[in-house]
Motif scaffolding. Structure first.
Motif, PDB file in Angstrom:
ATOM      1  N   ALA A  42       0.227  -6.662   2.056  1.00 15.81           N
ATOM      2  CA  ALA A  42      -0.065  -5.655   1.035  1.00 15.81           C
ATOM      3  C   ALA A  42      -1.026  -6.220  -0.006  1.00 15.81           C
ATOM      4  N   ARG A  43      -0.825  -7.489  -0.385  1.00 18.00           N
ATOM      5  CA  ARG A  43      -1.730  -8.112  -1.356  1.00 18.00           C
ATOM      6  C   ARG A  43      -3.151  -8.182  -0.790  1.00 18.00           C
ATOM      7  N   ALA A  44      -3.271  -8.557   0.465  1.00 14.52           N
ATOM      8  CA  ALA A  44      -4.583  -8.627   1.102  1.00 14.52           C
ATOM      9  C   ALA A  44      -5.230  -7.241   1.144  1.00 14.52           C
ATOM     10  N   TYR A  45      -4.460  -6.212   1.430  1.00 13.67           N
ATOM     11  CA  TYR A  45      -4.991  -4.837   1.457  1.00 13.67           C
ATOM     12  C   TYR A  45      -5.539  -4.442   0.090  1.00 13.67           C
ATOM     13  N   VAL A  46      -4.756  -4.685  -0.958  1.00 14.15           N
ATOM     14  CA  VAL A  46      -5.148  -4.291  -2.314  1.00 14.15           C
ATOM     15  C   VAL A  46      -6.379  -5.077  -2.782  1.00 14.15           C
ATOM     16  N   VAL A  47      -6.392  -6.374  -2.541  1.00 12.15           N
ATOM     17  CA  VAL A  47      -7.473  -7.228  -3.040  1.00 12.15           C
ATOM     18  C   VAL A  47      -8.704  -7.177  -2.133  1.00 12.15           C
ATOM     19  N   ASP A  48      -8.493  -7.400  -0.840  1.00 14.17           N
ATOM     20  CA  ASP A  48      -9.625  -7.524   0.085  1.00 14.17           C
ATOM     21  C   ASP A  48     -10.188  -6.175   0.518  1.00 14.17           C
ATOM     22  N   ASP A  49      -9.313  -5.234   0.860  1.00 10.00           N
ATOM     23  CA  ASP A  49      -9.783  -3.943   1.366  1.00 10.00           C
ATOM     24  C   ASP A  49     -10.164  -2.983   0.240  1.00 10.00           C
ATOM     25  N   LEU A  50      -9.312  -2.881  -0.775  1.00 10.37           N
ATOM     26  CA  LEU A  50      -9.580  -1.926  -1.861  1.00 10.37           C
ATOM     27  C   LEU A  50     -10.396  -2.543  -2.990  1.00 10.37           C
ATOM     28  N   GLY A  51     -10.350  -3.865  -3.150  1.00  8.35           N
ATOM     29  CA  GLY A  51     -11.153  -4.544  -4.157  1.00  8.35           C
ATOM     30  C   GLY A  51     -10.552  -4.590  -5.550  1.00  8.35           C
ATOM     31  N   TYR A  52      -9.249  -4.368  -5.676  1.00  3.78           N
ATOM     32  CA  TYR A  52      -8.610  -4.390  -7.001  1.00  3.78           C
ATOM     33  C   TYR A  52      -8.063  -5.769  -7.319  1.00  3.78           C
ATOM     34  N   THR A  53      -8.066  -6.105  -8.614  1.00  9.18           N
ATOM     35  CA  THR A  53      -7.553  -7.402  -9.047  1.00  9.18           C
ATOM     36  C   THR A  53      -6.464  -7.276 -10.100  1.00  9.18           C
ATOM     37  N   GLU A  54      -6.063  -6.049 -10.439  1.00  8.76           N
ATOM     38  CA  GLU A  54      -4.961  -5.895 -11.391  1.00  8.76           C
ATOM     39  C   GLU A  54      -4.045  -4.779 -10.946  1.00  8.76           C
ATOM     40  N   ALA A  55      -2.779  -4.952 -11.275  1.00  2.21           N
ATOM     41  CA  ALA A  55      -1.756  -3.981 -10.904  1.00  2.21           C
ATOM     42  C   ALA A  55      -1.467  -3.057 -12.079  1.00  2.21           C
ATOM     43  N   PRO A  56      -0.892  -1.898 -11.795  1.00  2.00           N
ATOM     44  CA  PRO A  56      -0.559  -1.388 -10.471  1.00  2.00           C
ATOM     45  C   PRO A  56      -1.786  -0.806  -9.773  1.00  2.00           C
ATOM     46  N   VAL A  57      -1.675  -0.682  -8.468  1.00  2.00           N
ATOM     47  CA  VAL A  57      -2.660   0.037  -7.684  1.00  2.00           C
ATOM     48  C   VAL A  57      -1.937   1.208  -7.041  1.00  2.00           C
ATOM     49  N   VAL A  58      -2.426   2.408  -7.327  1.00  2.00           N
ATOM     50  CA  VAL A  58      -1.819   3.623  -6.791  1.00  2.00           C
ATOM     51  C   VAL A  58      -2.731   4.154  -5.689  1.00  2.00           C
ATOM     52  N   VAL A  59      -2.149   4.348  -4.504  1.00  2.00           N
ATOM     53  CA  VAL A  59      -2.914   4.853  -3.368  1.00  2.00           C
ATOM     54  C   VAL A  59      -2.332   6.201  -2.964  1.00  2.00           C
ATOM     55  N   VAL A  60      -3.153   7.245  -3.150  1.00  2.00           N
ATOM     56  CA  VAL A  60      -2.757   8.595  -2.752  1.00  2.00           C
ATOM     57  C   VAL A  60      -3.218   8.833  -1.316  1.00  2.00           C
ATOM     58  N   THR A  61      -4.487   8.562  -1.061  1.00  2.00           N
ATOM     59  CA  THR A  61      -5.066   8.644   0.287  1.00  2.00           C
ATOM     60  C   THR A  61      -6.058   7.490   0.420  1.00  2.00           C
ATOM     61  N   ASP A  62      -6.673   7.368   1.585  1.00  2.00           N
ATOM     62  CA  ASP A  62      -7.675   6.320   1.778  1.00  2.00           C
ATOM     63  C   ASP A  62      -8.853   6.480   0.828  1.00  2.00           C
TER      64      ASP A  62
END
Length: 80
Positions: A42-62
């Protein structure tokens, strides 16, 4: 809203994460919480795929996601 959203957090010490979850709950929006400190994929998805570096990250759709406490976005998805 047909699908549940996912809130990626860094745990209970994250004030913005807690605030985001509280507002989602108050608006009747169901979500799944994933702690990215406990879940390397999940961390790799948020950082590497979505490009975020701070939480929270809310994902509604792709195509619909954001980082941080964003009541404007929460209100937007609550009206769908």
């Amino acid at each position: 809203m047909a699908e549940r959203i996912t809130v990626y957090t860094t745990g209970p010490s994250c004030a913005r994460c807690t605030l985001t979850k509280n507002v989602l709950t108050s608006k009747g929006i169901e979500y799944d919480e994933v702690n990215i400190r406990d879940n390397e994929d999940a961390r790799a998805y948020v950082v590497d795929d979505l490009g975020y570096t701070e939480a929270p990250v809310v994902v509604v759709t792709d195509e619909d996601h954001w980082s941080g406490f964003r009541p404007d976005h929460i209100n937007r998805i609550a009206t769908h």
